[in-house]
Motif scaffolding. Structure first.
Motif, PDB file in Angstrom:
ATOM      1  N   UNK A  53       0.826  -1.208   0.000  1.00 25.29           N
ATOM      2  CA  UNK A  53       0.000   0.000   0.000  1.00 25.29           C
ATOM      3  C   UNK A  53       0.857   1.254   0.000  1.00 25.29           C
ATOM      4  N   UNK A  54       1.943   1.233   0.761  1.00 20.48           N
ATOM      5  CA  UNK A  54       2.824   2.397   0.836  1.00 20.48           C
ATOM      6  C   UNK A  54       3.614   2.586  -0.452  1.00 20.48           C
ATOM      7  N   UNK A  55       3.975   1.467  -1.100  1.00 21.55           N
ATOM      8  CA  UNK A  55       4.803   1.555  -2.305  1.00 21.55           C
ATOM      9  C   UNK A  55       4.011   2.072  -3.502  1.00 21.55           C
ATOM     10  N   UNK A  56       2.752   1.652  -3.631  1.00 24.92           N
ATOM     11  CA  UNK A  56       1.961   2.061  -4.802  1.00 24.92           C
ATOM     12  C   UNK A  56       0.500   2.232  -4.381  1.00 24.92           C
ATOM     13  N   UNK A  57       0.194   3.309  -3.664  1.00 24.29           N
ATOM     14  CA  UNK A  57      -1.173   3.486  -3.147  1.00 24.29           C
ATOM     15  C   UNK A  57      -2.221   3.578  -4.246  1.00 24.29           C
ATOM     16  N   UNK A  58      -1.872   4.116  -5.409  1.00 27.57           N
ATOM     17  CA  UNK A  58      -2.832   4.232  -6.500  1.00 27.57           C
ATOM     18  C   UNK A  58      -3.287   2.861  -6.983  1.00 27.57           C
ATOM     19  N   UNK A  59      -2.340   1.966  -7.197  1.00 29.34           N
ATOM     20  CA  UNK A  59      -2.695   0.614  -7.645  1.00 29.34           C
ATOM     21  C   UNK A  59      -3.419  -0.154  -6.536  1.00 29.34           C
ATOM     22  N   UNK A  60      -3.059   0.113  -5.296  1.00 30.03           N
ATOM     23  CA  UNK A  60      -3.610  -0.635  -4.153  1.00 30.03           C
ATOM     24  C   UNK A  60      -5.121  -0.446  -4.046  1.00 30.03           C
ATOM     25  N   UNK A  61      -5.629   0.732  -4.331  1.00 30.25           N
ATOM     26  CA  UNK A  61      -7.045   1.021  -4.106  1.00 30.25           C
ATOM     27  C   UNK A  61      -7.921   0.724  -5.324  1.00 30.25           C
ATOM     28  N   UNK A  62      -7.329   0.280  -6.425  1.00 30.54           N
ATOM     29  CA  UNK A  62      -8.134  -0.047  -7.603  1.00 30.54           C
ATOM     30  C   UNK A  62      -8.926  -1.328  -7.339  1.00 30.54           C
TER      31      UNK A  62
END
Length: 405
Positions: free
Chosen positions: A63-72
């Motif tokens: 989540x910290x590394x790629x929050x945009x991808x995490x919430x898709x």
């Protein structure tokens, strides 16, 4: 105590389900170990979707590394302990600003999220927050938990069923508290172990997450001092002297303890008709079991217990009301003052005795004289068995009326 305490129905579940139908982001907020994850997972099973749990190190790192991808995602996404990765907040805001479909995110957190400095933005108009407290007595006993609504509906005509509980029983309930883990432990000694570890862990972990506190020992001392005067007026100057800290620092520390759901302050109530009112708030512990563990006296403990039950009910009652207390310079006081949106006032006094006297209504009658028609009803909640009218809008009820009405 029944088995499976974690799976007792929660009154907050209905609020979450209702919000899912018309709100994009639902936040379940509350103290650590009150059952937020259990409630959220139950909702997820009922509605379908994907769950992400940030207590897991790998999940948190992703989540910290790629929050945009995490919430898709499609459908519903549960993110548990969302405050652990603050950057997710802006990504969630970005998504729901472009898609107004309700029920997109179900978030849980162990601190008042919008009070955290680490969160970059709020979600006004896009989110609804549901507060989850430790179990209420009605949730534990499968009882109505309807005192607030009943008091405003029936006023002083309200009556409760005769109670089998006595003072020792109420004190035992208050000392037991409402945390699921404490309820599972039959032995007071084992509960004490839980409460001691809970407070220590809260100070060591959650307090540091919320703010920089140089000396954790000062915070622990403050917690003990608050327990010694629980439900009393907050004197920042006196606490400052006891702790050797400035009054602004004490105020900041108390705000932190509220943010992590250890205590709650009750603002003073006043109106133009009560110009001699004292404006000082008072404080109580979110869970009476912790107050008991830290040494609160019997009278203060029972008041803490009642204030906690009232505060819980205000999160689900049909009546929109706020909780205050009243005290004036002439030493008239009312332990709890509920005021609804129509400005009707219900006053509540808490008595540890198993009998009630006319003078126990002293503060309530003062408010009634000053407020006139605005004063809706006055109640003395006591440890006795029966409900009685004391005339002119005043009634005594057993404390159990809080959850049996």
């Amino acid at each position: 105590m029944r088995e499976g305490i974690d799976y007792l129905p929660r009154r907050a579940a209905e609020r979450v389900t209702d919000a899912m139908s018309d709100t994009r982001v639902i936040v379940v907020n509350g103290a650590r170990q009150v059952g937020k994850s259990t409630l959220a997972e139950k909702v997820l099973r009922e509605h379908g979707g994907v769950g992400r749990f940030l207590d897991d190190g790998v999940t948190r790192a992703a989540a910290a590394a790629d929050p945009s991808a995490f919430v898709q995602h499609d459908g519903l996404m549960l993110i548990d302990e969302v405050q652990r990765v603050p950057d997710l907040w802006l990504e969630i805001k970005y998504l729901v600003d472009r898609n107004q479909r309700p029920g997109q995110f179900l978030l849980t957190g162990s601190a008042r999220l919008l009070g955290l400095r680490s969160l970059p933005d709020a979600l006004p108009g896009r989110s609804e927050t549901v507060e989850l407290w430790p179990f209420s007595q009605g949730e534990i006993d499968d009882a109505p938990d309807g005192f607030v609504d009943a008091a405003f509906a029936a006023g002083a005509e309200l009556r409760a069923e005769p109670s089998e509980l006595r003072k020792k029983d109420y004190l035992a309930r208050a000392a037991r508290g409402g945390y699921p883990e404490a309820l599972r432990r039959d032995s007071p000694r084992r509960r004490a172990r839980f409460f001691d570890g809970y407070v220590a862990d809260l100070i060591a972990r959650d307090v540091k997450q919320v703010a920089d506190v140089e000396r954790a020992s000062d915070m622990r001392t403050l917690v003990s001092l608050l327990a010694a005067q629980t439900t009393g007026l907050v004197s920042y100057n006196r606490l400052s002297g006891d702790l050797g800290l400035t009054a602004p620092t004490v105020r900041k520390y108390l705000e932190i303890l509220e943010t992590v759901y250890l205590v709650r302050t009750v603002p003073a109530w006043s109106a133009n008709a009560t110009t001699r009112a004292v404006a000082t708030p008072k404080v109580f512990f979110v869970d009476s079991g912790i107050a008991a563990h830290l040494g609160a006296g019997e009278g203060a403990l029972l008041e803490n217990f009642v204030l906690g039950e009232l505060a819980r009910q205000l999160t689900w009652s049909e009546t929109f009301a706020s909780l205050h207390h009243y005290r004036d310079r002439d030493q008239y006081e009312v332990d709890a003052v509920l005021e609804d949106n129509a400005r009707r006032v219900v006053g509540i006094e808490v008595k540890a005795a198993e009998t009630v006297r006319a003078e126990d209504f002293r503060g309530l009658r003062l408010l009634q004289r000053k407020l006139g028609d605005q004063f809706h009803a006055g109640f003395v909640l006591y440890t006795g068995r029966e409900s009685f009218s004391f005339g002119n809008g005043m009634t005594c009820l057993p404390i159990s009326a809080l959850w049996t009405c």
